[in-house]
Design an enzyme around this catalytic site. Structure first.
Site, PDB file in Angstrom:
ATOM      1  N   ALA A 188      -0.980  -0.060 -26.073  1.00 30.65           N
ATOM      2  CA  ALA A 188       0.214  -0.863 -26.297  1.00 30.65           C
ATOM      3  C   ALA A 188       0.064  -2.158 -25.523  1.00 30.65           C
ATOM      4  O   ALA A 188      -1.024  -2.484 -25.040  1.00 30.65           O
ATOM      5  CB  ALA A 188       1.465  -0.096 -25.870  1.00 30.65           C
ATOM      6  N   ASN A 189       1.140  -2.906 -25.435  1.00 33.97           N
ATOM      7  CA  ASN A 189       1.091  -4.165 -24.688  1.00 33.97           C
ATOM      8  C   ASN A 189       2.413  -4.356 -23.965  1.00 33.97           C
ATOM      9  O   ASN A 189       3.355  -3.602 -24.171  1.00 33.97           O
ATOM     10  CB  ASN A 189       0.773  -5.330 -25.632  1.00 33.97           C
ATOM     11  CG  ASN A 189       1.819  -5.480 -26.691  1.00 33.97           C
ATOM     12  OD1 ASN A 189       2.974  -5.786 -26.402  1.00 33.97           O
ATOM     13  ND2 ASN A 189       1.449  -5.241 -27.937  1.00 33.97           N
ATOM     14  N   ARG A 190       2.439  -5.358 -23.093  1.00 32.66           N
ATOM     15  CA  ARG A 190       3.534  -5.463 -22.130  1.00 32.66           C
ATOM     16  C   ARG A 190       4.770  -6.190 -22.645  1.00 32.66           C
ATOM     17  O   ARG A 190       5.587  -6.643 -21.856  1.00 32.66           O
ATOM     18  CB  ARG A 190       3.031  -6.121 -20.841  1.00 32.66           C
ATOM     19  CG  ARG A 190       1.959  -5.285 -20.145  1.00 32.66           C
ATOM     20  CD  ARG A 190       1.568  -5.850 -18.798  1.00 32.66           C
ATOM     21  NE  ARG A 190       0.441  -5.139 -18.234  1.00 32.66           N
ATOM     22  CZ  ARG A 190       0.548  -4.043 -17.461  1.00 32.66           C
ATOM     23  NH1 ARG A 190       1.730  -3.591 -17.141  1.00 32.66           N
ATOM     24  NH2 ARG A 190      -0.526  -3.435 -17.000  1.00 32.66           N
TER      25      ARG A 190
END
Lengths: 244, 244
Positions: A42-44
């Site tokens: 995933a990403n932030r």
């Protein structure tokens, strides 16, 4: 709090609705790409900027569908919210939200997913760590920007870059075929990811406009106003009657 | 709510404290392993089980340090909480929380991290998707289980498996060198990840005990009681005086 809600409600009744009758599609949050039943990439992205844009467009009268990955945010009031996890699910939800006049792609879509997601947990079997082969995800911004009868009249993309922000974003605008790019710097040290503030540049055909650092809500309000002006350009000055 | 808090408080004052004077280390939540400044690999642990165990041990009188990855949960009251992101940070926080009498490793630690994390965002440059080379993370459960003067008297690990749960967990217990394993099934279709309930098996040297499906709070309370009994075994019946 109730007084606040009522006050807001009446302020909104009075507010101008320059986007009334327009349909807007907004994407927000991260996408989550499974590796196996347990692990994911995933990403932030916190979704704060995208959710704020959905709310700002609705406040100007647009009918808003928000397609969003998992976030900790409440659903923005008055928007139709479509929760998704993967980039492929996001594309499908966007396509089913068309036709729209406006598309704002603020989600941090994973460029890649794992090729051959496992339906069993990968085991640490002593053979050394696996190597994750990645495969490209669908490009939602480029897909929505494709010319054709169903293309939203205004497609706005986001670019999250670390360094050379305006150059990369200008190139991205041309490559994707979108109309505007909102570019921001997510280098380590900036608090754009997860933070309340954002420093952005609005890239249009005629160049880049640098905005001062401001809250994500303020960025959203200013972007929504720019979108409203795009659809309702100020009337040219009425021709002066010349006195003979 | 205030009445509830006061009631709970007085109930706790009255409750037996079989773990008073014992120090417990509990790990909880996922770890987050960065790929670059934007992307990461994580897992679906909600931290509910680990946080519940920290609270259950404290309720029985233990002095609890909770080392936890990012979760949406409030800090359990009365515990010392050490937030971390990566497996390496979790190991360092655990080691600095020693000595302890009890270690319960309930965190879903990433087995692998990305070799050579990038400090710039990886670009989609047309060269095709990258392949992520992974490297093994430190094994926190095995490290804490190593014999030596600093080893906690009781080390409890968790096993999240998809299929053959008891067999895999029994093998894991031997491989890691821990005393007990709490094994659960996280196959797709179960709602263990993120859900409120859990179906577990407690694996000890003398075999596996199957527990019925119950809330994660109930699993935590039952595990804490088992731990308290381990440190305070019921006295053997007093020898009968024989009447001559």
């Amino acid at each position: 709090e109730i007084v606040q809600a009522i006050t807001t409600h009446f302020e909104e009744l009075d507010a101008p609705k320059p986007l009334a009758g327009k349909r807007a599609l907004v994407t927000s949050g991260p996408t989550v790409e499974p590796i196996d039943p347990v692990r994911y990439i995933a990403n932030r992205s916190s979704g704060k900027q995208g959710h704020a844009i959905a709310e700002a467009l609705r406040r100007l009268g647009a009918e808003v569908t928000l397609v969003t990955g998992p976030t900790r945010l409440p659903d923005p009031p008055g928007c139709t919210v479509r929760p998704i996890e993967t980039a492929r699910e996001m594309l499908a939800a966007c396509e089913s939200a068309l036709p729209a006049d406006i598309a704002v792609c603020a989600a941090a879509v994973a460029d890649w997913r794992v090729a051959g997601e496992s339906d069993r947990k990968l085991k640490k079997d002593g053979g050394g760590p696996p190597s994750l082969a990645l495969t490209e995800n669908p490009d939602i911004l480029a897909t929505l920007s494709q010319t054709g009868p169903g293309r939203p009249a205004l497609v706005v993309g986001f670019a999250a870059e670390t360094g050379n922000v305006v150059d990369y974003a200008t190139a991205k605008r041309a490559r994707k075929g979108c109309d505007w790019i909102v570019a921001n710097d997510v280098s380590p040290g900036t608090t754009t990811f997860g933070g309340a503030d954002n420093t952005v540049h609005l890239i249009r055909a005629d160049g880049a406009e640098d905005w001062p650092t401001m809250g994500k809500d303020a960025v959203a309000a200013r972007l929504a106003e720019a979108i409203a002006r795009h659809f309702n350009p100020p009337s040219p000055p009425a021709p002066q009657e010349t006195i003979p």
